[in-house]
Design a protein around this motif. Structure first.
Motif, short mmCIF file in Angstrom:
data_model
loop_
_atom_site.label_atom_id
_atom_site.label_comp_id
_atom_site.label_asym_id
_atom_site.label_seq_id
_atom_site.Cartn_x
_atom_site.Cartn_y
_atom_site.Cartn_z
N LYS A 1 20.24 14.37 -7.19
CA LYS A 1 19.76 15.15 -8.33
C LYS A 1 18.94 14.30 -9.30
O LYS A 1 18.41 14.83 -10.28
N THR A 2 18.83 13.00 -9.05
CA THR A 2 18.14 12.10 -9.97
C THR A 2 16.68 11.95 -9.57
O THR A 2 16.38 11.64 -8.42
N PRO A 3 15.75 12.16 -10.50
CA PRO A 3 14.33 11.98 -10.17
C PRO A 3 14.04 10.54 -9.74
O PRO A 3 14.51 9.59 -10.36
N ASN A 4 13.31 10.41 -8.69
CA ASN A 4 12.89 9.10 -8.19
C ASN A 4 11.60 9.32 -7.42
O ASN A 4 11.23 10.46 -7.13
N ARG A 5 10.91 8.27 -7.08
CA ARG A 5 9.68 8.44 -6.33
C ARG A 5 9.98 8.71 -4.85
O ARG A 5 11.03 8.36 -4.35
N PRO A 6 9.00 9.30 -4.14
CA PRO A 6 9.13 9.36 -2.67
C PRO A 6 9.16 7.94 -2.11
O PRO A 6 8.61 7.00 -2.70
N MET A 7 9.81 7.77 -0.98
CA MET A 7 9.93 6.44 -0.38
C MET A 7 8.57 5.83 -0.08
O MET A 7 8.39 4.62 -0.15
N GLY B 1 11.39 14.62 -2.36
CA GLY B 1 10.59 15.28 -1.34
C GLY B 1 11.12 15.19 0.07
O GLY B 1 10.53 15.79 0.97
N ASN B 2 12.24 14.46 0.31
CA ASN B 2 12.67 14.35 1.70
C ASN B 2 13.77 15.35 2.08
O ASN B 2 14.36 15.26 3.14
N THR C 1 0.84 -1.20 0.00
CA THR C 1 0.00 0.00 0.00
C THR C 1 0.88 1.24 0.00
O THR C 1 2.03 1.20 0.45
N GLU C 2 0.34 2.33 -0.51
CA GLU C 2 1.03 3.62 -0.43
C GLU C 2 0.59 4.41 0.80
O GLU C 2 1.16 5.46 1.11
N ARG C 3 -0.41 3.93 1.48
CA ARG C 3 -0.95 4.64 2.64
C ARG C 3 -0.14 4.34 3.89
O ARG C 3 0.42 3.26 4.05
N CYS C 4 -0.10 5.33 4.79
CA CYS C 4 0.63 5.15 6.04
C CYS C 4 -0.05 5.97 7.13
O CYS C 4 -0.66 7.01 6.85
N VAL D 1 1.71 13.27 -0.39
CA VAL D 1 1.92 12.78 -1.75
C VAL D 1 0.56 12.44 -2.37
O VAL D 1 -0.42 12.17 -1.68
N GLU D 2 0.54 12.46 -3.68
CA GLU D 2 -0.66 12.06 -4.39
C GLU D 2 -0.72 10.54 -4.44
O GLU D 2 0.19 9.89 -4.98
N LEU D 3 -1.75 9.97 -3.87
CA LEU D 3 -1.88 8.52 -3.82
C LEU D 3 -2.45 7.97 -5.12
O LEU D 3 -3.30 8.59 -5.76
N THR D 4 -2.00 6.81 -5.50
CA THR D 4 -2.53 6.12 -6.68
C THR D 4 -3.96 5.70 -6.40
O THR D 4 -4.24 5.11 -5.35
#
Length: 449
Positions: free
Chosen positions: A438-444, A317-318, A141-144, A157-160
């Protein structure tokens, strides 16, 4: 002795001088490769794949490679410490400012057998460097129920949307495909996996997969205590609990939520239920919790707790900053200054952590050094995200969807083809920490812990 043309370069973290490689062959930077990997990792990766070895061979013979290792060690007292630790010698830890000198003896534990000796590993799971990927991390899940600074941006964050997330049936189908191909360890992550209403049923289905040896979970521990007895009955046999501070007020600041007491209760519950070890993950950040390192080590004195100190890593974002990073060498120095009888455990080549025992302690301490001493050479991990995307490296931006072909009606052969192609594209190692920042990646929170 192999002669190399080298130059010294200032360490941006203020540590020992290091040297960089000048000579290259077919795009392979031999000295850089040796600097970035432990001796065990060097041997594992250099000799795991014949084609890769043939690229290295024109530069140096195996004996000359050892000369390079010795040359590297002479430039860094930290390298000397780790090299001797791995080779099983008595070692002297000399702090770079000369203020610390202590003696250690190393210990060796029996390494687990090569997984390929127990069962066949599908070519789908073997990359171009010969690394066998037998460990799958599944984000449920992306929820926490927490909002940790290093995991989620302050604005959230925008959740799927739920329809775009994998269903339980899809998770089990993909897990079954991986396990039948040679994966023997699955770790459930999130978000927070325990907030799924079907978590016990999912664990029961996954633990029943033939060939799976370990079903693990990384959790923040907020709701774990109440659910753990049933989770254990459902086949969950390894638990990692995230806790970055032992001070309730600091916990509330870091997570933007209350709940420190419940996390401590979950650790107690795991110990009482017989989990051994109970792993406690601690992300160390300068100015926040680096003063608590030894307090965390004290947790290991009377109970089978493995405290795992993790270097602060950059994700979208961190607000990662090198000034917040506490390098492994500095963390180790703090432990050495207070605790005697520190013994390095001989780690398996796929181990992510550098593991230590302390005389008189029931538990152990570990360091995950992704930023200052990466362990890519022995990487055996793959990631399945909650939205069905497949990721071969935590720090790599490349992803491929497994959800879409499933919903288009593709069979397992097509899925194996997609997975195998992604694994074969996996790089030898991730970029350095400044490039990663500097590399785009998703939030953890999207990737899964």
């Amino acid at each position: 002795m192999l002669t190399l043309s080298v130059s010294q370069e200032t360490d941006p973290l203020g540590g020992d001088a290091k040297f960089t490689n000048i000579e290259k062959h077919r795009g392979v930077s031999l000295t850089a490769f040796l600097i970035q990997n432990s001796i065990e990792d060097q041997v594992s990766l250099l000799f795991a794949n014949a084609a890769f070895y043939l690229q290295i061979l024109p530069l140096a013979s195996p004996s000359q490679l050892l000369d390079l290792v010795n040359l590297q060690a002479s430039f860094s007292s930290r390298a000397s410490l780790l090299s001797a630790s791995i080779s099983g010698q008595n070692i002297t830890a000399s702090h770079h400012n000369g203020s610390l000198s202590k003696m250690y003896s190393t210990s060796c534990e029996t390494l687990s057998e090569d997984p390929s000796k127990d069962r066949a590993i599908s070519d789908m799971l073997i990359d171009s460097f010969g690394r066998m990927h037998t460990y799958l991390r599944i984000s449920l899940t992306e929820r926490c129920n927490l909002r940790c600074h290093y995991c989620m941006p302050a604005e959230g964050v925008e959740l799927t949307p739920s329809p775009q997330l994998l269903s339980r049936e899809e998770i089990v189908r993909l897990a079954s495909l991986f396990v039948s191909s040679g994966v023997d360890k699955i770790r459930l992550t999130g978000g927070e996996p325990t907030i799924r209403k079907d978590i016990e049923e999912l664990c029961l289905e996954l633990s029943s997969l033939k060939g799976l040896k370990t079903l693990a979970m990384t959790t923040n521990g907020i709701t774990l205590g109440k659910k753990l007895p049933k989770l254990k009955d459902s086949g969950l046999n390894l638990v990692n609990i995230s806790l970055d501070t032992l001070v309730p007020a600091k916990f509330e600041f870091m997570t933007r939520r209350k709940g420190h007491g419940r996390v401590m209760e979950s650790i107690d519950a795991a110990v009482k239920l017989g989990y051994n070890p109970v792993k406690v993950n601690c992300v160390v950040m300068r100015g926040f919790n680096d003063d608590e390192i030894c307090d965390f080590v004290d947790l290991t004195r009377e109970r089978p707790i493995n405290v795992r100190f993790i270097e602060f890593m950059p994700f979208d974002g961190n607000v990662w900053n090198v000034k917040k990073l506490v390098p492994y060498a500095e963390m180790l120095d703090k432990v050495v200054e207070k605790f005697t009888g520190l013994q390095r455990i001989q780690d398996h080549r796929t181990e992510t952590a550098k593991n230590f025992r302390i005389d008189g302690h029931q538990g152990s301490v570990s360091f995950i050094t992704s930023m200052t001493e990466h362990f890519c050479a022995g990487c055996n991990r793959l990631r399945l995200l909650a939205d069905g995307n497949f990721k071969v490296c935590l720090f790599g931006p490349s992803e491929v969807s497994l959800r879409d072909p499933i919903r288009l009606g593709e069979g397992d052969d097509k899925l194996r083809e997609i997975i195998g192609a992604a694994v074969k594209r996996k790089k030898a190692s991730h970029a350095g920490m400044f490039d990663l920042a500097k590399t785009p990646n998703r939030p953890m929170i999207h990737i899964g812990g």
